[in-house]
Design a protein around this motif. Structure first.
Motif, PDB file in Angstrom:
ATOM      1  N   LYS A  31       0.833  -1.216   0.000  1.00 39.85           N
ATOM      2  CA  LYS A  31       0.000   0.000   0.000  1.00 39.85           C
ATOM      3  C   LYS A  31       0.862   1.259   0.000  1.00 39.85           C
ATOM      4  CE  LYS A  31      -3.920   2.138  -0.022  1.00 39.85           C
ATOM      5  NZ  LYS A  31      -4.723   2.128  -1.242  1.00 39.85           N
ATOM      6  N   SER A  61      -1.987  -5.697  -2.109  1.00 40.93           N
ATOM      7  CA  SER A  61      -2.806  -6.660  -1.374  1.00 40.93           C
ATOM      8  C   SER A  61      -2.434  -6.583   0.095  1.00 40.93           C
ATOM      9  CB  SER A  61      -2.540  -8.069  -1.911  1.00 40.93           C
ATOM     10  OG  SER A  61      -3.219  -9.031  -1.140  1.00 40.93           O
ATOM     11  N   HIS A  62      -3.389  -6.894   0.951  1.00 45.28           N
ATOM     12  CA  HIS A  62      -3.134  -6.774   2.391  1.00 45.28           C
ATOM     13  C   HIS A  62      -1.982  -7.650   2.869  1.00 45.28           C
ATOM     14  CE1 HIS A  62      -5.403 -10.507   2.605  1.00 45.28           C
ATOM     15  NE2 HIS A  62      -4.921 -10.651   3.819  1.00 45.28           N
ATOM     16  N   ASP A  63      -1.671  -8.700   2.150  1.00 45.37           N
ATOM     17  CA  ASP A  63      -0.600  -9.603   2.575  1.00 45.37           C
ATOM     18  C   ASP A  63       0.630  -9.533   1.667  1.00 45.37           C
ATOM     19  OD1 ASP A  63      -1.824 -10.734   0.373  1.00 45.37           O
ATOM     20  OD2 ASP A  63      -1.867 -12.768   1.196  1.00 45.37           O
ATOM     21  N   ARG A  79      -1.460   1.382   7.219  1.00 44.47           N
ATOM     22  CA  ARG A  79      -1.581   0.340   8.241  1.00 44.47           C
ATOM     23  C   ARG A  79      -2.958  -0.312   8.199  1.00 44.47           C
ATOM     24  NH1 ARG A  79      -1.640   2.099  14.352  1.00 44.47           N
ATOM     25  NH2 ARG A  79      -3.764   2.566  13.710  1.00 44.47           N
ATOM     26  N   GLN A  80      -3.997   0.501   8.074  1.00 48.63           N
ATOM     27  CA  GLN A  80      -5.351  -0.040   8.090  1.00 48.63           C
ATOM     28  C   GLN A  80      -5.635  -0.918   6.861  1.00 48.63           C
ATOM     29  OE1 GLN A  80      -8.374   2.758   9.077  1.00 48.63           O
ATOM     30  NE2 GLN A  80      -9.793   1.137   9.573  1.00 48.63           N
ATOM     31  N   PHE A  81      -5.030  -0.598   5.738  1.00 49.19           N
ATOM     32  CA  PHE A  81      -5.208  -1.426   4.552  1.00 49.19           C
ATOM     33  C   PHE A  81      -4.668  -2.839   4.818  1.00 49.19           C
ATOM     34  CE2 PHE A  81      -3.578  -3.335   0.652  1.00 49.19           C
ATOM     35  CZ  PHE A  81      -4.708  -3.304  -0.153  1.00 49.19           C
ATOM     36  N   HIS A  82      -3.517  -2.919   5.429  1.00 51.44           N
ATOM     37  CA  HIS A  82      -2.889  -4.216   5.670  1.00 51.44           C
ATOM     38  C   HIS A  82      -3.430  -4.903   6.918  1.00 51.44           C
ATOM     39  CE1 HIS A  82       0.144  -4.198   2.479  1.00 51.44           C
ATOM     40  NE2 HIS A  82       0.130  -2.881   2.624  1.00 51.44           N
ATOM     41  N   PRO A  90      -6.866  -4.387   8.592  1.00 46.27           N
ATOM     42  CA  PRO A  90      -8.157  -3.698   8.704  1.00 46.27           C
ATOM     43  C   PRO A  90      -8.818  -3.862  10.069  1.00 46.27           C
ATOM     44  CG  PRO A  90      -8.311  -5.606   7.243  1.00 46.27           C
ATOM     45  CD  PRO A  90      -6.873  -5.429   7.569  1.00 46.27           C
TER      46      PRO A  90
END
Length: 136
Positions: free
Chosen positions: A72, A91-93, A128-131, A133
């Motif tokens: 992100k 992607s979050h990961d 941070r919130q994207f990865h 949530p």
């Protein structure tokens, strides 16, 4: 010398902020070691004295994550006048550790850190919130 946490961004995580992270995330553990991690890595100048760039994380995961750049963060490239990496997967990961991503990550972080305090905190919060949530 540790700068005043209200005035300057630092790589250092002050004890007061570390305690705030533990409190905010309700961490009370005697059995497992929980680290407070610079989500945008310290190696690319991610600040340690704003809570929006810190996450509680197990020591083993922190060592595995190391200085990997959150996808992100790289997604913000164009906002700060840089070209997004070809083939970027956000992607979050997904985290990147190649040389080009680290160099671009540093450039983006330097631009983020030039923003007004409220704006830079919001940018780190979004990353941070994207990865993570589930972290508020």
């Amino acid at each position: 010398k540790v700068p005043n946490i209200q005035d300057e961004l630092t790589l250092h995580i002050p004890s007061k902020i570390r305690s705030e992270v533990y409190h905010n995330f309700k961490i009370q553990s005697d059995r497992h070691l929980i680290d407070v991690d610079h989500f945008v890595p310290r190696d690319i100048y991610g600040p340690g004295n704003i809570i929006e760039n810190l996450v509680p994380i197990s020591a083993s995961i922190n060592r595995t994550k190391s200085n990997k750049v959150p996808s992100k963060l790289l997604d913000f490239a164009e906002k700060f006048g840089f070209k997004k990496p070809k083939g970027l997967v956000v992607s979050h990961d997904k985290f990147y550790s190649d040389k080009e991503s680290i160099i671009l990550g540093r450039k983006i972080v330097l631009e983020i850190n030039k923003q007004q305090r409220a704006d830079l905190k919001e940018t780190y919060r979004k990353i941070r919130q994207f990865h993570f949530p589930y972290l508020k």
